[in-house]
Design a protein around this motif. Structure first.
Motif, mmCIF file in Angstrom:
data_model
loop_
_atom_site.group_PDB
_atom_site.id
_atom_site.type_symbol
_atom_site.label_atom_id
_atom_site.label_comp_id
_atom_site.label_asym_id
_atom_site.label_seq_id
_atom_site.Cartn_x
_atom_site.Cartn_y
_atom_site.Cartn_z
ATOM 1 N N MET A 1 -12.300 -10.344 14.941
ATOM 2 C CA MET A 1 -11.767 -8.914 15.278
ATOM 3 C C MET A 1 -12.139 -7.963 13.518
ATOM 4 O O MET A 1 -11.365 -9.168 12.412
ATOM 5 N N THR A 2 -12.822 -6.884 12.933
ATOM 6 C CA THR A 2 -12.222 -6.183 12.054
ATOM 7 C C THR A 2 -11.186 -5.697 11.338
ATOM 8 O O THR A 2 -10.454 -4.740 12.373
ATOM 9 N N LEU A 3 -10.808 -6.208 10.039
ATOM 10 C CA LEU A 3 -10.072 -5.533 9.036
ATOM 11 C C LEU A 3 -10.324 -4.328 9.144
ATOM 12 O O LEU A 3 -11.448 -3.975 8.494
ATOM 13 N N PRO A 4 -9.138 -3.490 8.880
ATOM 14 C CA PRO A 4 -9.524 -1.656 8.536
ATOM 15 C C PRO A 4 -9.761 -2.212 7.019
ATOM 16 O O PRO A 4 -9.461 -2.744 5.876
ATOM 17 N N PRO A 5 -10.196 -1.424 5.949
ATOM 18 C CA PRO A 5 -10.772 -1.247 4.822
ATOM 19 C C PRO A 5 -9.275 -1.083 4.105
ATOM 20 O O PRO A 5 -8.812 -0.353 4.234
ATOM 21 N N VAL A 6 -9.517 -1.754 2.354
ATOM 22 C CA VAL A 6 -8.164 -1.974 2.269
ATOM 23 C C VAL A 6 -8.192 -1.022 0.942
ATOM 24 O O VAL A 6 -9.301 -1.081 0.047
ATOM 25 N N PRO A 7 -7.017 0.094 0.786
ATOM 26 C CA PRO A 7 -7.295 0.797 -0.012
ATOM 27 C C PRO A 7 -7.096 0.552 -1.782
ATOM 28 O O PRO A 7 -7.016 -0.643 -1.459
ATOM 29 N N LEU A 8 -7.987 1.364 -2.270
ATOM 30 C CA LEU A 8 -7.951 0.836 -3.799
ATOM 31 C C LEU A 8 -8.307 1.911 -4.726
ATOM 32 O O LEU A 8 -8.846 2.754 -4.332
ATOM 33 N N LEU A 9 -7.480 1.615 -6.058
ATOM 34 C CA LEU A 9 -7.869 2.929 -6.801
ATOM 35 C C LEU A 9 -8.016 1.760 -7.976
ATOM 36 O O LEU A 9 -7.410 0.375 -8.364
ATOM 37 N N ILE A 10 -8.551 2.820 -8.949
ATOM 38 C CA ILE A 10 -9.482 2.784 -10.143
ATOM 39 C C ILE A 10 -8.699 2.833 -10.957
ATOM 40 O O ILE A 10 -9.089 4.442 -11.570
ATOM 41 N N VAL A 11 -8.029 1.985 -11.631
ATOM 42 C CA VAL A 11 -7.272 3.315 -13.313
ATOM 43 C C VAL A 11 -8.449 2.997 -14.150
ATOM 44 O O VAL A 11 -9.123 2.039 -14.801
ATOM 45 N N GLY A 12 -8.132 4.858 -14.710
ATOM 46 C CA GLY A 12 -10.175 5.174 -15.727
ATOM 47 C C GLY A 12 -10.350 5.364 -14.951
ATOM 48 O O GLY A 12 -10.859 5.292 -14.010
ATOM 49 N N ALA A 13 -11.120 6.456 -15.120
ATOM 50 C CA ALA A 13 -12.283 7.683 -14.909
ATOM 51 C C ALA A 13 -13.903 7.894 -16.123
ATOM 52 O O ALA A 13 -14.290 8.703 -15.669
ATOM 53 N N GLY A 14 -13.283 6.683 -16.765
ATOM 54 C CA GLY A 14 -14.681 6.854 -17.951
ATOM 55 C C GLY A 14 -15.816 5.831 -17.260
ATOM 56 O O GLY A 14 -16.309 5.717 -16.310
ATOM 57 N N ALA A 64 2.087 2.468 -9.469
ATOM 58 C CA ALA A 64 2.738 1.471 -9.177
ATOM 59 C C ALA A 64 3.716 2.497 -7.298
ATOM 60 O O ALA A 64 4.160 1.730 -6.375
ATOM 61 N N ALA A 65 3.101 3.393 -7.483
ATOM 62 C CA ALA A 65 4.131 4.721 -5.882
ATOM 63 C C ALA A 65 3.349 3.917 -5.305
ATOM 64 O O ALA A 65 3.560 3.944 -3.870
ATOM 65 N N ARG A 66 2.463 3.424 -5.027
ATOM 66 C CA ARG A 66 1.106 3.473 -3.722
ATOM 67 C C ARG A 66 0.998 2.207 -3.579
ATOM 68 O O ARG A 66 -0.221 1.310 -3.905
ATOM 69 N N GLU A 67 2.343 1.921 -3.265
ATOM 70 C CA GLU A 67 2.172 -0.365 -3.050
ATOM 71 C C GLU A 67 1.020 -0.698 -1.963
ATOM 72 O O GLU A 67 1.281 -1.839 -2.014
ATOM 73 N N ASP A 68 0.582 0.368 -1.225
ATOM 74 C CA ASP A 68 -0.914 -0.197 -0.140
ATOM 75 C C ASP A 68 -1.379 -0.125 -0.555
ATOM 76 O O ASP A 68 -2.598 -0.979 -0.160
ATOM 77 N N ALA A 69 -2.176 0.280 -2.321
ATOM 78 C CA ALA A 69 -3.067 -0.166 -2.145
ATOM 79 C C ALA A 69 -3.571 -1.705 -3.558
ATOM 80 O O ALA A 69 -2.516 -1.621 -4.603
ATOM 81 N N LYS A 70 -4.767 -1.539 -3.245
ATOM 82 C CA LYS A 70 -4.919 -2.844 -4.202
ATOM 83 C C LYS A 70 -5.854 -2.165 -5.690
ATOM 84 O O LYS A 70 -5.653 -1.050 -5.458
ATOM 85 N N ILE A 71 -5.302 -2.215 -6.906
ATOM 86 C CA ILE A 71 -5.447 -1.577 -7.912
ATOM 87 C C ILE A 71 -6.594 -2.359 -8.958
ATOM 88 O O ILE A 71 -6.384 -3.687 -9.276
ATOM 89 N N VAL A 72 -7.159 -2.111 -9.741
ATOM 90 C CA VAL A 72 -7.926 -2.460 -10.731
ATOM 91 C C VAL A 72 -8.263 -1.422 -12.095
ATOM 92 O O VAL A 72 -8.083 -0.645 -11.680
ATOM 93 N N ARG A 97 -1.459 -7.490 -6.294
ATOM 94 C CA ARG A 97 -1.849 -6.045 -6.441
ATOM 95 C C ARG A 97 -3.151 -6.109 -6.591
ATOM 96 O O ARG A 97 -3.902 -4.642 -6.955
ATOM 97 N N TYR A 98 -3.419 -6.819 -7.490
ATOM 98 C CA TYR A 98 -4.377 -6.273 -8.022
ATOM 99 C C TYR A 98 -6.667 -6.913 -7.233
ATOM 100 O O TYR A 98 -6.124 -7.830 -7.103
ATOM 101 N N ALA A 99 -7.342 -6.182 -7.246
ATOM 102 C CA ALA A 99 -8.414 -6.682 -6.567
ATOM 103 C C ALA A 99 -9.426 -7.301 -7.742
ATOM 104 O O ALA A 99 -9.338 -7.213 -8.970
ATOM 105 N N THR A 100 -9.837 -8.144 -7.465
ATOM 106 C CA THR A 100 -11.558 -8.474 -7.792
ATOM 107 C C THR A 100 -12.313 -8.432 -6.970
ATOM 108 O O THR A 100 -12.880 -8.551 -5.322
ATOM 109 N N LEU A 101 -12.948 -7.979 -7.595
ATOM 110 C CA LEU A 101 -14.485 -6.810 -8.034
ATOM 111 C C LEU A 101 -15.722 -7.380 -7.978
ATOM 112 O O LEU A 101 -15.939 -7.320 -9.035
ATOM 113 N N VAL A 102 -16.837 -7.569 -7.283
ATOM 114 C CA VAL A 102 -18.043 -8.464 -7.321
ATOM 115 C C VAL A 102 -19.345 -8.307 -6.871
ATOM 116 O O VAL A 102 -19.406 -7.594 -5.254
#
Length: 225
Positions: A1-14, A64-72, A97-102
């Motif tokens: 079974m394929t899991l749905p993609p996990v919501p992700l927010l990136i703090v910063g836009a530089g 904080a309000a997007r409790e469904d989303a992972k954060i980096v 709540r924090y994602a690890t991205l490789v």
């Protein structure tokens, strides 16, 4: 079974945040993993804009309000390389709540580990028993060799190379193309200038540069602790 993609927010836009967004796209091209919702940035001029095709949705407080989303958190520069620690402290989110991205083009050995909130970009190599802490930025073409330990909130700029057994303490910044001799310690919130060759331990909160690297001045960055 394929899991749905996990919501992700990136703090910063530089620059670092934009590079991280491209990492996410590269991961998804291999295996659909993340639903990249957008950036969060505290600069009002960026909010409501689109950077490299990714919207800037609002300020960092919205994480904080997007409790469904992972954060980096992808902030920081040589001018203020402690900002990532301050943002994480201000957000006060639980570690899960924090994602690890490789990036799929990074080579991470099976005996190495990478902590939550850390980002490892393309062509990075972790050879054997490397420990990377939480909220660490590892930029492209960095080489970390056996038994290196990278503390939380450290930044390793592009092309830095560490010999075996090096300990980079919390919040330190290793400049682009720097070389560090084996078994040395880079103190917390120290900065190593780009292209430097480090042959001695560097005390905390000092700036060193040159070949070989020498003391330049104290570092005045602060994480608010």
């Amino acid at each position: 079974m394929t899991l749905p993609p996990v919501p992700l927010l990136i703090v910063g836009a530089g620059g670092f945040a934009r590079e991280t967004a491209q990492l996410v796209h590269a991961v998804n091209e291999v295996t659909p993993t993340w639903d990249l919702l957008g950036h969060l940035d505290d600069d009002p001029a960026k909010q409501g804009t689109v950077v490299d095709g990714v919207p800037v949705l609002g300020g960092s407080g919205e994480a904080a309000a997007r409790e469904d989303a992972k954060i980096v958190v992808c902030t920081g520069s040589p001018r203020d390389y402690a900002s990532r620690a301050r943002v994480v402290a201000r957000l006060g989110l639980p570690v899960e709540r924090y994602a690890t991205l490789v990036h799929p083009a990074a080579a991470v050995s099976r005996t190495s580990s990478i902590g939550p909130g850390s980002v490892v970009l393309a062509q990075v190599v972790l050879t054997a028993a490397v420990t990377v802490g939480a909220h660490v930025s590892v930029m492209p073409h960095v080489t970390l060799t056996h038994d290196d330990v990278i503390g939380d909130f450290a930044t390793l700029a592009a092309g830095a190379r560490l010999a075996g057994g090096v300990h980079v303490e919390r919040g330190a910044y290793i400049g682009s193309g720097a070389l560090v001799r084996e078994t040395l310690t880079i103190g917390s919130y120290a900065l190593v200038g780009m292209g430097s060759v480090v042959t001695r331990d560097i005390p905390p909160r000092e700036v060193w540069a040159g070949v070989p690297a020498r003391f330049v001045r104290p570092s005045h960055v602060t994480d608010g602790a």
